[in-house]
Design an enzyme around this catalytic site. Structure first.
Site, mmCIF file in Angstrom:
data_model
loop_
_atom_site.group_PDB
_atom_site.id
_atom_site.type_symbol
_atom_site.label_atom_id
_atom_site.label_comp_id
_atom_site.label_asym_id
_atom_site.label_seq_id
_atom_site.Cartn_x
_atom_site.Cartn_y
_atom_site.Cartn_z
ATOM 1 C CG ASN A 115 25.884 16.218 -31.265
ATOM 2 O OD1 ASN A 115 26.331 17.133 -30.579
ATOM 3 N ND2 ASN A 115 26.642 15.254 -31.759
ATOM 4 C CG HIS A 161 13.290 52.973 -66.868
ATOM 5 N ND1 HIS A 161 14.278 52.069 -67.167
ATOM 6 C CD2 HIS A 161 12.198 52.565 -67.570
ATOM 7 C CE1 HIS A 161 13.812 51.174 -68.019
ATOM 8 N NE2 HIS A 161 12.551 51.446 -68.276
ATOM 9 C CB SER A 282 20.192 68.044 -39.151
ATOM 10 O OG SER A 282 21.472 68.640 -39.126
ATOM 11 C CE LYS A 288 18.408 66.994 -44.189
ATOM 12 N NZ LYS A 288 19.811 66.616 -44.125
ATOM 13 C CD GLU A 295 17.947 58.339 -44.032
ATOM 14 O OE1 GLU A 295 18.526 58.995 -44.895
ATOM 15 O OE2 GLU A 295 17.842 58.734 -42.853
ATOM 16 C CE1 TYR A 322 26.535 20.466 -33.248
ATOM 17 C CE2 TYR A 322 28.622 19.565 -32.471
ATOM 18 C CZ TYR A 322 27.704 20.598 -32.516
ATOM 19 O OH TYR A 322 27.958 21.750 -31.831
ATOM 20 C CE LYS A 330 22.767 26.837 -30.984
ATOM 21 N NZ LYS A 330 23.903 26.304 -31.793
HETATM 22 N N1 ARG Z 1 26.729 24.283 -27.927
HETATM 23 C C1 ARG Z 1 26.655 23.288 -28.931
HETATM 24 C C2 ARG Z 1 26.082 23.875 -30.222
HETATM 25 O O1 ARG Z 1 25.557 24.950 -30.183
HETATM 26 C C3 ARG Z 1 25.803 22.155 -28.484
HETATM 27 C C4 ARG Z 1 26.143 20.853 -29.084
HETATM 28 C C5 ARG Z 1 27.477 20.437 -28.678
HETATM 29 N N2 ARG Z 1 27.754 19.117 -29.105
HETATM 30 C C6 ARG Z 1 29.009 18.630 -29.098
HETATM 31 N N3 ARG Z 1 29.164 17.427 -29.503
HETATM 32 N N4 ARG Z 1 30.039 19.352 -28.712
HETATM 33 O O2 ARG Z 1 26.124 23.308 -31.259
#
Ligand code: ARG
Length: 463
Positions: A115, A161, A282, A288, A295, A322, A330
């Site tokens: 954690n 505008h 295009s 084009k 874009e 946690y 992620k």
């Molecule tokens: N892979 C976990 C995450 O991205 C890591 C931490 C996991 N901790 C746990 N107590 N399961 O958060």
């Protein structure tokens, strides 16, 4: 009969092996292996601190560090075997370390939890990516300054505008984008300050009973300080939300920038020529030349804002401390980093090759009665109330529309029909050049002010 799943690092408590689908469902290694460098960096600092505090022997520390260096090499050479069985980047590296050095490897996790480990890794990761993003922002800033300098006195219509409002210079317009980027860069650095605080030592949630030295680990990793509350620091993802928020604002700026480039490169505006290398044709219409890069950047801005919303929703109902939910932080973070870097990079590469069609810009400003305000201001300076002046200029503009002439092309006697206050000095103010030259205060569009803004910006960039 009890079977012990001995392959997993954390599984002796379990009588049955993890369900095969759950194993895949809960694993994060496929994406979090991207933080391997930071995970190793954090582990080296942790082991160094543990040995310093007498929790590991110097020999164990050396073994650990040697093993981690080897793992780093294996990862770089792509010989490292990542396994879903080991769930995430942290356990994959730790398992391999134990394979390599035996029992010392099993001691690395002393006084630590995944954690605080993961919270540290993402911070280290984002800190280094922020540097990469900053480098790209700097390249883009320089590109904008160079283009602004080439166009410090290029006259174009300014819009409100999306209707022609007043004449401005293209350099001034470009410097508006520069200002946005300045704020983006400031926000990024500000976000880095709050991010640069070290969770390690918070362990699972409550801290650790080992006599650790968190200041030492913090210093070894270049953090400004250890975090002040263990519960907060294993669960806090504010920094990720802040980062994606900074990124969303920046993408919103790039999207606005894109919108203008797209409009300006259309046949209807025809203000700029986009570089061929950043456009595509295009498959069906041979004429084009599509501004694909702007874009796509405009499109990608929505995706980054989506990541911001994902992270806010991810966090909003989590109790301390946690929770596994956090593993979902992620992918939005990584994708935000990739998208942002790629978009700024594409812009930094493209902007130097944008060609301003000065004549078209000029003619467009002339067609739109852009100096109408200047005529009103002129009458005010001669003693008329602004509202009356506004009214009179409206009549003059109507004449211009009817007879297809710009205000500067209407004769003095015709203008004098609207007000005897008008004399021949009026034409100094009705030309586009006169109009921009008059706005010669700080922040104004007069060429000398634009040049000054460019010089000031260059000076700031050089520090
Ligand atoms: N892979 C976990 C995450 O991205 C890591 C931490 C996991 N901790 C746990 N107590 N399961 O958060």
């Amino acid at each position: 009969m009890t079977t012990v799943n001995s392959e997993k690092l954390s599984s002796a408590r379990f009588a049955q092996a993890t369900d095969a689908f759950v194993e895949v469902f809960t694993a994060s290694v496929d994406f979090d292996k991207r933080m391997a460098t930071q995970d190793i960096q954090g582990s080296i600092a942790h082991a160094t601190m543990l040995a310093h505090c007498g929790i590991l022997t110097d020999h164990e520390r050396d073994e650990i560090i040697k093993g981690l260096h080897q793992i780093k090499l294996e990862i770089e050479n792509k010989t490292f075997i990542w396994s879903i069985k080991q769930e995430d980047v942290h356990m994959n590296i730790e398992a391999r370390l134990t394979d390599l050095i035996g029992v010392a490897g099993k001691k690395l996790h002393t006084g630590r939890s995944r954690n605080d480990q993961v919270a540290t890794d993402i911070r280290l990761y984002l800190r280094s990516e922020i540097e990469q993003i900053s480098l790209q922002i700097r390249r883009l800033k320089i590109a904008i300054l160079d283009l602004a300098e080439q166009n410090f006195d290029t006259i174009m219509p300014g819009f409100t505008h999306l209707q022609v409002a007043q004449p401005i210079t293209f350099g001034h317009h470009l410097m508006a984008w520069f200002e946005m980027l300045m704020r983006d860069q400031e926000r990024l650095q500000d976000c880095k300050k709050r991010l640069n605080v070290m969770p390690l030592g918070s362990a699972a949630l409550a801290g650790t009973s080992y006599p650790i030295d968190r200041f030492m680990t913090s210093e070894l990793l270049g953090f400004s300080r250890p975090s002040a509350n263990s519960l907060d620091s294993v669960s806090d993802r504010d920094f990720a939300i802040e980062f994606t928020s900074v990124a969303s604002i920046m993408m919103m700026h790039l999207s606005r920038f894109s919108e203008e480039l797209i409009l300006w490169s259309s046949a209807q505006f025809d203000f700029i020529e986009m570089p061929d290398g950043f456009c595509t044709g295009s498959s069906i219409m041979p004429q084009k030349k599509n501004p694909d890069v702007p874009e796509l950047v405009r499109g990608k801005s929505g995706r980054v804002t989506g990541h911001l919303i994902s992270l806010l929703m991810l966090m909003k109902s989590q109790p301390l401390a946690y929770n596994k939910d956090n593993q979902e932080d992620k992918e939005p973070i990584f994708d935000t980093v990739d998208t942002l870097i790629n978009c700024i990079r594409a812009y930094a590469d493209m902007v130097p090759h944008i060609h301003a069609k000065k004549k078209n810009m000029y003619n467009s400003a002339k067609r739109g009665f852009a100096t109408a305000t200047d005529l009103a201001d002129y009458l005010v300076r001669k003693g008329m109330a602004f509202r009356d002046a506004h009214e009179i200029v409206g009549l003059a503009v109507r004449l211009g529309i009817e007879t297809e002439r710009d205000l500067s092309e209407i004769s003095l006697s015709e203008l004098q029909n609207y007000s005897p206050l008008i004399s021949d000095d009026v034409f100094n103010y009705l030309t586009l050049e006169g109009s921009i030259a008059a706005r010669n205060h700080i922040g104004g569009t007069a060429p000398e002010c634009v040049q000054l803004a460019i010089n000031t910006a260059r000076f700031k960039l050089s520090r």
